[in-house]
Design a protein around this motif. Structure first.
Motif, PDB file in Angstrom:
ATOM      1  N   PHE A 277       9.824 -23.029  -1.500  1.00  0.00           N
ATOM      2  CA  PHE A 277       9.675 -21.812  -1.645  1.00  0.00           C
ATOM      3  C   PHE A 277       9.839 -20.967  -0.422  1.00  0.00           C
ATOM      4  O   PHE A 277      10.539 -20.096  -0.012  1.00  0.00           O
ATOM      5  CB  PHE A 277       8.451 -20.907  -2.121  1.00  0.00           C
ATOM      6  CG  PHE A 277       8.400 -19.398  -2.455  1.00  0.00           C
ATOM      7  CD1 PHE A 277       9.098 -18.584  -3.384  1.00  0.00           C
ATOM      8  CD2 PHE A 277       7.547 -18.814  -1.591  1.00  0.00           C
ATOM      9  CE1 PHE A 277       9.305 -17.632  -3.507  1.00  0.00           C
ATOM     10  CE2 PHE A 277       7.559 -17.450  -1.545  1.00  0.00           C
ATOM     11  CZ  PHE A 277       8.380 -16.816  -2.614  1.00  0.00           C
ATOM     12  N   ARG A 278       8.999 -21.522   0.840  1.00  0.00           N
ATOM     13  CA  ARG A 278       9.065 -20.889   2.292  1.00  0.00           C
ATOM     14  C   ARG A 278      10.503 -21.281   2.577  1.00  0.00           C
ATOM     15  O   ARG A 278      11.076 -20.445   3.451  1.00  0.00           O
ATOM     16  CB  ARG A 278       8.085 -21.815   2.945  1.00  0.00           C
ATOM     17  CG  ARG A 278       6.755 -21.483   2.669  1.00  0.00           C
ATOM     18  CD  ARG A 278       5.714 -21.652   3.746  1.00  0.00           C
ATOM     19  NE  ARG A 278       5.759 -22.921   3.901  1.00  0.00           N
ATOM     20  CZ  ARG A 278       4.791 -24.008   3.314  1.00  0.00           C
ATOM     21  NH1 ARG A 278       3.916 -23.325   2.515  1.00  0.00           N
ATOM     22  NH2 ARG A 278       4.787 -25.170   3.658  1.00  0.00           N
ATOM     23  N   ARG A 279      11.236 -22.332   2.513  1.00  0.00           N
ATOM     24  CA  ARG A 279      12.554 -22.815   2.805  1.00  0.00           C
ATOM     25  C   ARG A 279      13.324 -21.869   2.283  1.00  0.00           C
ATOM     26  O   ARG A 279      14.340 -21.129   3.126  1.00  0.00           O
ATOM     27  CB  ARG A 279      12.940 -24.113   2.260  1.00  0.00           C
ATOM     28  CG  ARG A 279      14.208 -24.468   2.946  1.00  0.00           C
ATOM     29  CD  ARG A 279      14.813 -25.889   2.238  1.00  0.00           C
ATOM     30  NE  ARG A 279      15.011 -25.632   0.822  1.00  0.00           N
ATOM     31  CZ  ARG A 279      16.142 -25.000   0.510  1.00  0.00           C
ATOM     32  NH1 ARG A 279      17.042 -24.435   1.679  1.00  0.00           N
ATOM     33  NH2 ARG A 279      16.439 -24.721  -0.713  1.00  0.00           N
ATOM     34  N   LYS A 280      13.221 -21.302   1.008  1.00  0.00           N
ATOM     35  CA  LYS A 280      14.455 -20.318   0.325  1.00  0.00           C
ATOM     36  C   LYS A 280      13.993 -18.928   1.051  1.00  0.00           C
ATOM     37  O   LYS A 280      15.018 -17.978   1.281  1.00  0.00           O
ATOM     38  CB  LYS A 280      14.177 -20.380  -1.117  1.00  0.00           C
ATOM     39  CG  LYS A 280      14.498 -21.312  -1.919  1.00  0.00           C
ATOM     40  CD  LYS A 280      14.543 -21.175  -3.289  1.00  0.00           C
ATOM     41  CE  LYS A 280      15.189 -22.075  -4.206  1.00  0.00           C
ATOM     42  NZ  LYS A 280      14.562 -23.438  -4.472  1.00  0.00           N
ATOM     43  N   ASN A 287      20.080 -14.515   5.856  1.00  0.00           N
ATOM     44  CA  ASN A 287      21.169 -14.024   5.419  1.00  0.00           C
ATOM     45  C   ASN A 287      21.391 -12.514   6.033  1.00  0.00           C
ATOM     46  O   ASN A 287      22.278 -12.208   6.247  1.00  0.00           O
ATOM     47  CB  ASN A 287      21.197 -13.947   3.688  1.00  0.00           C
ATOM     48  CG  ASN A 287      21.712 -15.403   3.408  1.00  0.00           C
ATOM     49  OD1 ASN A 287      22.264 -16.399   3.936  1.00  0.00           O
ATOM     50  ND2 ASN A 287      21.361 -15.832   2.149  1.00  0.00           N
ATOM     51  N   PHE A 288      20.113 -11.807   5.766  1.00  0.00           N
ATOM     52  CA  PHE A 288      20.005 -10.367   6.229  1.00  0.00           C
ATOM     53  C   PHE A 288      20.413 -10.403   7.664  1.00  0.00           C
ATOM     54  O   PHE A 288      20.943  -9.545   8.180  1.00  0.00           O
ATOM     55  CB  PHE A 288      18.770  -9.878   5.997  1.00  0.00           C
ATOM     56  CG  PHE A 288      18.261  -9.585   4.611  1.00  0.00           C
ATOM     57  CD1 PHE A 288      18.985  -8.463   3.817  1.00  0.00           C
ATOM     58  CD2 PHE A 288      17.744 -10.315   3.754  1.00  0.00           C
ATOM     59  CE1 PHE A 288      18.876  -8.098   2.511  1.00  0.00           C
ATOM     60  CE2 PHE A 288      17.443 -10.069   2.124  1.00  0.00           C
ATOM     61  CZ  PHE A 288      17.870  -8.830   1.770  1.00  0.00           C
ATOM     62  N   ARG A 316      23.477 -11.966  -5.038  1.00  0.00           N
ATOM     63  CA  ARG A 316      22.106 -12.871  -5.377  1.00  0.00           C
ATOM     64  C   ARG A 316      20.813 -12.090  -4.790  1.00  0.00           C
ATOM     65  O   ARG A 316      19.931 -12.080  -5.138  1.00  0.00           O
ATOM     66  CB  ARG A 316      22.180 -14.019  -4.723  1.00  0.00           C
ATOM     67  CG  ARG A 316      23.224 -15.106  -5.608  1.00  0.00           C
ATOM     68  CD  ARG A 316      22.963 -16.367  -5.354  1.00  0.00           C
ATOM     69  NE  ARG A 316      23.754 -17.368  -5.724  1.00  0.00           N
ATOM     70  CZ  ARG A 316      23.829 -18.695  -5.737  1.00  0.00           C
ATOM     71  NH1 ARG A 316      23.017 -19.258  -4.755  1.00  0.00           N
ATOM     72  NH2 ARG A 316      24.590 -19.362  -6.429  1.00  0.00           N
ATOM     73  N   LEU A 317      21.045 -11.393  -3.671  1.00  0.00           N
ATOM     74  CA  LEU A 317      20.103 -10.845  -2.853  1.00  0.00           C
ATOM     75  C   LEU A 317      19.834  -9.373  -3.694  1.00  0.00           C
ATOM     76  O   LEU A 317      18.437  -8.852  -3.548  1.00  0.00           O
ATOM     77  CB  LEU A 317      20.237 -10.280  -1.447  1.00  0.00           C
ATOM     78  CG  LEU A 317      20.518 -11.405  -0.413  1.00  0.00           C
ATOM     79  CD1 LEU A 317      21.074 -11.100   0.922  1.00  0.00           C
ATOM     80  CD2 LEU A 317      19.263 -12.718  -0.320  1.00  0.00           C
ATOM     81  N   LEU A 318      20.259  -8.966  -4.571  1.00  0.00           N
ATOM     82  CA  LEU A 318      20.126  -7.557  -5.388  1.00  0.00           C
ATOM     83  C   LEU A 318      19.847  -8.022  -6.790  1.00  0.00           C
ATOM     84  O   LEU A 318      19.184  -7.088  -7.243  1.00  0.00           O
ATOM     85  CB  LEU A 318      21.296  -6.998  -5.255  1.00  0.00           C
ATOM     86  CG  LEU A 318      21.890  -6.359  -3.921  1.00  0.00           C
ATOM     87  CD1 LEU A 318      23.179  -5.517  -4.276  1.00  0.00           C
ATOM     88  CD2 LEU A 318      21.001  -5.723  -3.217  1.00  0.00           C
ATOM     89  N   ALA A 376      11.845 -15.169  -3.791  1.00  0.00           N
ATOM     90  CA  ALA A 376      12.123 -15.413  -2.452  1.00  0.00           C
ATOM     91  C   ALA A 376      13.138 -14.584  -1.794  1.00  0.00           C
ATOM     92  O   ALA A 376      12.939 -14.041  -0.536  1.00  0.00           O
ATOM     93  CB  ALA A 376      12.654 -16.786  -2.239  1.00  0.00           C
ATOM     94  N   ALA A 377      14.223 -14.189  -2.663  1.00  0.00           N
ATOM     95  CA  ALA A 377      14.885 -12.929  -2.099  1.00  0.00           C
ATOM     96  C   ALA A 377      14.260 -11.753  -1.687  1.00  0.00           C
ATOM     97  O   ALA A 377      14.261 -11.011  -0.771  1.00  0.00           O
ATOM     98  CB  ALA A 377      15.890 -12.619  -3.335  1.00  0.00           C
TER      99      ALA A 377
END
Length: 396
Positions: A277-280, A287-288, A316-318, A376-377
């Protein structure tokens, strides 16, 4: 009065139903429709081999392209023996291959181990500094001291296939290709969580392969990728995703990044859900950062993979916010359809919760992966907005 209230409720129901359908379509488009459309388009595009013809003696040291392998390492003493053994097994001409290890503030046994390995091998070199500055600094130092025409970036943890360097260099003979990504093969035999990670990675690789066939991916596999030394631009020292920023910089110059299945590197899928999870979170926060540094990616006139970029990276972020909107619309809208959809969503999240609780069920595991990725996102976005971004090494 009653008729007005009924009309108002009907209007709210219509609006909520429309919002729900839009949100549902957005989620389905991102994870199902886009990959299928991408696959369909990629299959319609004939693959043209543009590799330049080389002389028959290209396997000799005189004919081979000079290659520098750059490996940044931080406290990797446990992983380096296998890494060194796989580097020794590479079938590329030794006279045209050098390895540069950069120890970024290692404090375990990494430096003595690498120093001995470099003393025993004439074209291996070690650079070490005491205070860790992060992977981008280490990569910049490695490239600055490299002499090869091609730079191959590797992580210190994974074992590499003997033929990997040849496969990467061969693809770089295509003049329109700027970066070649290797294929990360994950072994997922260490339990349920590792199996979940392996399943998601196979899905992700399938998308990247289709992007590569259509034109270009927007990133590379950080564990193994190659570029020409002349194409390298030093990374800002706070870069979170070098394997995104470097290919994207090349894309801005019209050069493609492709996936090469013949260049394999092997790793074990993460079996610890907290570390995965931390890696994600770190990847999605990166990405941001990359979007802010490359705003041209959002311009269809400048970005040749604009559709893939928006569909794969941005949508995917949305998705988590679309999921919330769908749930909210189902709760507010008083219609039979939305009542059924609310029940379906609660069942969906319930199955995911059972996955988190350890239920051994394929459907629950898939939903768990999906929910974990979207959580995670959100966390990555929060960290990015609040400036909680730092270059850290992932614990091995």
């Amino acid at each position: 009065m009653v008729q007005r209230q009924a009309a108002g409720q009907d209007k709210v129901g219509v609006i909520m139903t429309l919002l729900f359908l839009i949100a549902l379509f957005f989620c389905l488009y991102t994870y199902v429709i886009f990959p299928l459309l991408l696959h369909w388009r990629a299959r319609r595009v004939p693959l043209v081999d543009k590799r330049q013809t080389r002389s028959e003696d290209n396997d000799t040291p005189e004919g081979a392209v000079s290659v520098s392998i750059v490996i940044a390492a931080h406290n990797e003493v446990r992983n380096l023996p296998n890494k060194i053994a796989s580097l020794d097994a590479l079938d590329y001409p030794r006279e045209r291959l050098e390895c540069l290890f950069v120890s970024d503030g290692s404090s375990d046994g990494t430096v003595p181990l690498l120093r001995q390995a470099c003393e025993e091998r004439p074209r291996w070199h070690l650079h070490h500094y005491a205070t860790a500055a992060g992977k981008p600094t280490a990569l910049n130092l490695g490239v600055a001291n490299a002499s090869g025409d091609v730079i191959v970036f590797m992580d210190a943890r994974q074992s590499v296939a003997p033929s990997a360097i040849r496969a990467l260099v061969d693809r770089l003979t295509e003049p329109d290709i700027g970066a070649v990504s290797g294929e990360l093969v994950l072994h997922d035999d260490l339990g349920e969580e590792a199996s979940n990670v392996g399943l998601y990675w196979r899905y992700e690789k399938w998308i990247r392969d289709n992007e590569s066939r259509l034109f270009s991916t927007t990133g590379a596999t950080g564990a193994l990728y190659a570029i020409r030394r002349s194409d390298y631009s030093p990374l800002p020292t706070d870069t979170l995703l070098d394997d995104f920023d470097t290919p994207v910089s090349l894309l801005s110059r019209g050069k493609r990044t492709v996936l090469e299945p013949g260049a394999q590197i092997f790793d074990q899928a993460e079996a610890d859900s907290a570390r995965e999870f931390r890696r994600k979170v770190r990847t999605l926060a990166g990405n941001f950062q990359s979007f802010a540094r490359h705003p041209w990616l959002f311009d269809p006139r400048r970005n040749p993979v604009w559709w893939q970029f928006l569909s794969h990276k941005v949508c995917r972020l949305l998705v988590p916010y679309a999921m919330f909107l769908a749930l909210l619309a189902s709760c507010v809208g008083d219609t039979a359809f939305l009542h059924v959809m609310l029940f379906c969503q609660l069942g969906f999240y319930g199955l995911g919760l059972l996955g988190f609780l350890g239920m051994r069920n394929k459907l629950s595991n898939v939903i768990k992966i999906f929910l974990q990725l979207n959580a995670a996102a959100v966390v990555g976005a929060w960290q990015s907005l609040h400036g909680r971004r730092a270059v850290r090494w992932k614990t091995s």
